[in-house]
Design a protein around this motif. Sequence first.
Motif, PDB file in Angstrom:
ATOM      1  N   ARG A  35       0.998  -1.673   0.149  1.00 54.84           N
ATOM      2  CA  ARG A  35      -0.342  -0.272   0.090  1.00 54.84           C
ATOM      3  C   ARG A  35       0.910   1.162   0.193  1.00 54.84           C
ATOM      4  N   ASN A  37       0.466   4.430   0.731  1.00 52.78           N
ATOM      5  CA  ASN A  37       0.830   5.281   1.516  1.00 52.78           C
ATOM      6  C   ASN A  37       1.905   6.689   2.024  1.00 52.78           C
ATOM      7  N   ASP A 102      -3.540   4.168  -3.725  1.00 48.41           N
ATOM      8  CA  ASP A 102      -1.915   3.063  -2.601  1.00 48.41           C
ATOM      9  C   ASP A 102      -2.175   2.148  -3.486  1.00 48.41           C
TER      10      ASP A 102
END
Length: 351
Positions: A35, A37, A102
């Motif tokens: 992910r 982020n 993401d």
Amino acid sequence: MATHEHEITEPVDLCLPDGSLNPAAVGWSRKPLHRANLRGWGRTKRWEYWCVTTPTHLVALTVSDLDFLALNSVYVLEYGPGGREFECSSVVPAGRGVHLPDTVAGAPGSEDVVVGPARPTGGKVRVEIRDENAGTRLRARCLTPDRLPLEADILVARPDGHESLSVVVPWSEQRFQYTSKHTALPAAGRVRIGSELLKFGGGDDGTWAVLDHGRGRWPRTVDWNWGAASGRTDGRTVGLQFGGRWTAGTGSTENGLCVDGTLTKIGEELDWHWSANDLLAPWTVRAPSSGQVDLTFTPFHNRSAHTDAGLIANRTDQCFGHYNGRIRTDDGTEIAVEQLLGWAEDVRMRW
């Protein structure tokens, strides 16, 4: 030859709460597990690049957010002497209205991406990347340089168990890239240019899609090679994914072979050789230690783009052509590569 790199098998955040690289994210995986982020502005780059090759044409769609601007484009190439080639590009200052998730756009559990007006005019581009039960739906609309309306509608399949190559390349705690490369995905669809309709796929006609999903925090300047190809050869479905220069010294590579849906990760840097003075001369790509890759790439077309727009300067030579030679999988299987359609590129970027 097993790679020395760490294989990631569980979902992981790319960044720590302060925005620096998460050490646990460094490694590679057989499916997208990161992910992205990301935090911070100016050095953050996000993109989805899809390229679909057919026996007669190539169609590439790009949605990108480079922080201070977004660049979205549709590119079409018709093979052969006198074949059409054009690109419709839209620059969006500050990336207004462009949001990339993401995770891989249009994948199950992720977000769809839609940029541009529904009926684009004046140089604007509409691109859609959506999840469907059968795969990823790609749509695009724009006006060609001859002011003909172009509409593309392509469905990229997701074969069960088909593996991809996802890698984190760490330059430092503050500069790093997550890339997820997907090759040899069957595709079918149509492209309408004015009154002309091109249909492809729907059977074993040699239509394949490649995805380059990228999320990271980049240095100001960087050079890279990227090569990819997809198709049937030696009785196998083969996807090639190679990178060079930008990963040197990081301990990570983006090199892999996808054979009948199974990934072989190659951990060594490949040797790339090509002529900067004659980009249509044959290139070679080899794995010097393992011998798992020994290929010659013969281009038939160079998509050359040289721009200098202040904040961004780019020199891209993306050559399309065929790979020939041999590859070897982790289990020792040797595969003859014959006329596998793909590309190899030489890029210098300031952004």
